[in-house]
Write a protein that holds these residues in place. Sequence first.
Motif, PDB file in Angstrom:
ATOM      1  N   UNK A   1      83.392  41.462  92.321  1.00 17.35           N
ATOM      2  CA  UNK A   1      82.215  42.236  92.715  1.00 17.35           C
ATOM      3  C   UNK A   1      81.817  43.146  91.557  1.00 17.35           C
ATOM      4  N   UNK A   2      80.675  43.790  91.692  1.00 14.31           N
ATOM      5  CA  UNK A   2      80.260  44.772  90.698  1.00 14.31           C
ATOM      6  C   UNK A   2      80.194  46.143  91.345  1.00 14.31           C
ATOM      7  N   UNK A   3      80.633  47.160  90.580  1.00 13.30           N
ATOM      8  CA  UNK A   3      80.377  48.546  90.959  1.00 13.30           C
ATOM      9  C   UNK A   3      79.358  49.072  89.955  1.00 13.30           C
ATOM     10  N   UNK A   4      78.556  50.049  90.383  1.00 15.55           N
ATOM     11  CA  UNK A   4      77.495  50.575  89.514  1.00 15.55           C
ATOM     12  C   UNK A   4      77.648  52.076  89.373  1.00 15.55           C
ATOM     13  N   UNK A   5      77.579  52.554  88.138  1.00 16.54           N
ATOM     14  CA  UNK A   5      77.684  54.001  87.885  1.00 16.54           C
ATOM     15  C   UNK A   5      76.421  54.491  87.176  1.00 16.54           C
ATOM     16  N   UNK A   6      75.804  55.565  87.707  1.00 15.55           N
ATOM     17  CA  UNK A   6      74.534  56.020  87.138  1.00 15.55           C
ATOM     18  C   UNK A   6      74.680  56.743  85.795  1.00 15.55           C
ATOM     19  N   UNK A   7      73.668  56.582  84.946  1.00  8.31           N
ATOM     20  CA  UNK A   7      73.478  57.421  83.758  1.00  8.31           C
ATOM     21  C   UNK A   7      72.279  58.321  84.069  1.00  8.31           C
ATOM     22  N   UNK A   8      72.481  59.620  83.884  1.00  8.02           N
ATOM     23  CA  UNK A   8      71.466  60.594  84.274  1.00  8.02           C
ATOM     24  C   UNK A   8      70.791  61.154  83.023  1.00  8.02           C
ATOM     25  N   UNK A   9      69.473  61.198  83.052  1.00 12.62           N
ATOM     26  CA  UNK A   9      68.734  61.829  81.962  1.00 12.62           C
ATOM     27  C   UNK A   9      68.764  63.345  82.168  1.00 12.62           C
ATOM     28  N   UNK A  10      69.168  64.077  81.134  1.00 13.14           N
ATOM     29  CA  UNK A  10      69.363  65.520  81.315  1.00 13.14           C
ATOM     30  C   UNK A  10      68.049  66.285  81.439  1.00 13.14           C
ATOM     31  N   UNK A  11      66.978  65.743  80.890  1.00 12.70           N
ATOM     32  CA  UNK A  11      65.706  66.448  80.973  1.00 12.70           C
ATOM     33  C   UNK A  11      65.083  66.306  82.361  1.00 12.70           C
ATOM     34  N   UNK A  12      65.058  65.077  82.869  1.00 14.78           N
ATOM     35  CA  UNK A  12      64.403  64.833  84.166  1.00 14.78           C
ATOM     36  C   UNK A  12      65.385  64.910  85.329  1.00 14.78           C
ATOM     37  N   UNK A  13      66.679  64.866  85.040  1.00 12.65           N
ATOM     38  CA  UNK A  13      67.734  64.825  86.067  1.00 12.65           C
ATOM     39  C   UNK A  13      67.616  63.609  86.964  1.00 12.65           C
ATOM     40  N   UNK A  14      67.039  62.550  86.435  1.00 15.05           N
ATOM     41  CA  UNK A  14      66.908  61.317  87.201  1.00 15.05           C
ATOM     42  C   UNK A  14      67.857  60.253  86.676  1.00 15.05           C
ATOM     43  N   UNK A  15      68.167  59.287  87.542  1.00 14.23           N
ATOM     44  CA  UNK A  15      68.959  58.132  87.132  1.00 14.23           C
ATOM     45  C   UNK A  15      68.063  57.239  86.282  1.00 14.23           C
ATOM     46  N   UNK A  16      68.492  56.936  85.057  1.00 15.89           N
ATOM     47  CA  UNK A  16      67.691  56.060  84.210  1.00 15.89           C
ATOM     48  C   UNK A  16      68.253  54.639  84.161  1.00 15.89           C
ATOM     49  N   UNK A  17      69.573  54.536  84.240  1.00 16.67           N
ATOM     50  CA  UNK A  17      70.253  53.244  84.147  1.00 16.67           C
ATOM     51  C   UNK A  17      71.487  53.309  85.021  1.00 16.67           C
ATOM     52  N   UNK A  18      71.963  52.160  85.501  1.00 15.53           N
ATOM     53  CA  UNK A  18      73.293  52.110  86.105  1.00 15.53           C
ATOM     54  C   UNK A  18      74.116  51.079  85.356  1.00 15.53           C
ATOM     55  N   UNK A  19      75.363  51.462  85.024  1.00 16.02           N
ATOM     56  CA  UNK A  19      76.243  50.523  84.337  1.00 16.02           C
ATOM     57  C   UNK A  19      76.977  49.668  85.360  1.00 16.02           C
ATOM     58  N   UNK A  20      76.918  48.358  85.167  1.00 17.01           N
ATOM     59  CA  UNK A  20      77.634  47.417  86.039  1.00 17.01           C
ATOM     60  C   UNK A  20      79.068  47.277  85.551  1.00 17.01           C
ATOM     61  N   UNK A  21      80.027  47.490  86.439  1.00 15.86           N
ATOM     62  CA  UNK A  21      81.445  47.400  86.083  1.00 15.86           C
ATOM     63  C   UNK A  21      82.131  46.409  87.022  1.00 15.86           C
ATOM     64  N   UNK A  22      82.798  45.427  86.434  1.00 16.78           N
ATOM     65  CA  UNK A  22      83.407  44.359  87.226  1.00 16.78           C
ATOM     66  C   UNK A  22      84.602  44.882  88.019  1.00 16.78           C
ATOM     67  N   UNK A  23      84.732  44.396  89.263  1.00 20.33           N
ATOM     68  CA  UNK A  23      85.842  44.774  90.140  1.00 20.33           C
ATOM     69  C   UNK A  23      86.501  43.529  90.706  1.00 20.33           C
ATOM     70  N   UNK A  24      87.819  43.561  90.755  1.00 22.54           N
ATOM     71  CA  UNK A  24      88.559  42.437  91.333  1.00 22.54           C
ATOM     72  C   UNK A  24      89.506  42.954  92.390  1.00 22.54           C
ATOM     73  N   UNK A  25      89.199  42.636  93.636  1.00 26.26           N
ATOM     74  CA  UNK A  25      90.078  43.004  94.734  1.00 26.26           C
ATOM     75  C   UNK A  25      90.889  41.769  95.093  1.00 26.26           C
ATOM     76  N   UNK A  26      92.125  41.725  94.595  1.00 31.99           N
ATOM     77  CA  UNK A  26      92.981  40.559  94.800  1.00 31.99           C
ATOM     78  C   UNK A  26      93.485  40.542  96.246  1.00 31.99           C
ATOM     79  N   UNK A  27      93.416  39.380  96.918  1.00 29.26           N
ATOM     80  CA  UNK A  27      93.777  39.334  98.337  1.00 29.26           C
ATOM     81  C   UNK A  27      95.208  39.825  98.628  1.00 29.26           C
ATOM     82  N   UNK A  28      96.167  39.572  97.734  1.00 24.35           N
ATOM     83  CA  UNK A  28      97.554  40.007  97.979  1.00 24.35           C
ATOM     84  C   UNK A  28      97.945  41.221  97.152  1.00 24.35           C
ATOM     85  N   UNK A  29      97.400  41.322  95.939  1.00 25.86           N
ATOM     86  CA  UNK A  29      97.903  42.327  95.000  1.00 25.86           C
ATOM     87  C   UNK A  29      97.021  43.569  94.947  1.00 25.86           C
ATOM     88  N   UNK A  30      95.939  43.563  95.716  1.00 28.74           N
ATOM     89  CA  UNK A  30      95.051  44.728  95.743  1.00 28.74           C
ATOM     90  C   UNK A  30      94.147  44.763  94.535  1.00 28.74           C
TER      91      UNK A  30
END
Length: 288
Positions: A41-70
């Motif tokens: 699956x993917x998790x997404x983490x926001x990057x915030x612009x300091x001037x507007x305080x808005x989310x400009x981009x989200x970084x996609x980070x890969x996640x693996x939830x193994x059925x037995x090993x977590x």
Amino acid sequence: TAKGDGKGRSQIFHTQMDIDYHYRQRLKTDLREAVRTGSLTLAFQPLIDLETRRVVTCEALARWDHPDLGSIPPSTFIPLAEEIGLISDLTAWVLESATAQCSLWPGDVGVAINISARDFRGANMGWLVEQALLRSGLPAHRLEIEVTETAVIEEHDVALGVLRNLAAQGISIALDDFGTGYSSLSYLNALPFTKLKIDRSFVVDIGTNPRALRLLTNVARLGRDLNLTVVAEGVETQEQLNILVAHTRIQQVQGFLFSRPLPAHDIVELIAHFNAPPPPEAITRRHG
Ligand code: C2E
Ligand code: MG
Ligand code: MG
Ligand code: MG
């Protein structure tokens, strides 16, 4: 006896090696299956612009939830994927999935994906990206590719061509974890980067160590002078944020202070919340 002890130790050593070996073999087999069946699956983490305080981009980070090993961290399974020649399939999946998600987000919020050194060698990165953009209908300027210094240096013969192809499509290229690799500054000029992501190791001490802050301030200034968008990674506390705002020319921030990486359905809500227009009374006050 000493000799007996030595023998015992070496036996334990072999046993541990066997366990590690079998564990890694199992992870490799299961990772291949997980990529094949699309169960990462993917998790997404926001990057915030300091001037507007808005989310400009989200970084996609890969996640693996193994059925037995977590949950298996990317620091474990990304190197395994590289080792068994699976990384190009994994990257292709991340690209498809991240662009599809991003096309559902409100406004102009972009998505960033991470690529590995090995991805340069496939030589079809440019084509993969083009296909993903076509399928998702996402405009090129909303996609960002993150690459580390180490990857660029390891694959310097092919990296330039691939990155130029991507940049020519209008995609932003970010240099990730800046300051932790070889930091050969000549690459900043030779490659078509648009963004510099300063590694969190530069941020962690700024509240307590004046030299750490001076280092961060100057790395940020270097990036700004080269016309790059400068991002600080790993902002965890309000104090760190206040110092960043007061003393550096950093434009965007990413870190647990704002949000941990979130599942796809939660990131939509977070974007809507952060990027909501200000309430009418705030507008009135600004004009009054
Ligand atoms: P990265 O690209 O530098 O991603 C940022 C990492 O920092 C993420 O770790 C994120 O969870 C973590 N992080 C963000 N804010 C904070 C903070 O305030 N404090 C701390 N301590 N950590 C923070 P994650 O998700 O474990 O990923 C680790 C690395 O694995 C990534 O580093 C990236 O190099 C790699 N990776 C993750 N997903 C992919 C992928 O799809 N493809 C490739 N090639 N690499 C990936
Ligand atoms: Mg990254
Ligand atoms: Mg990073
Ligand atoms: Mg980092």
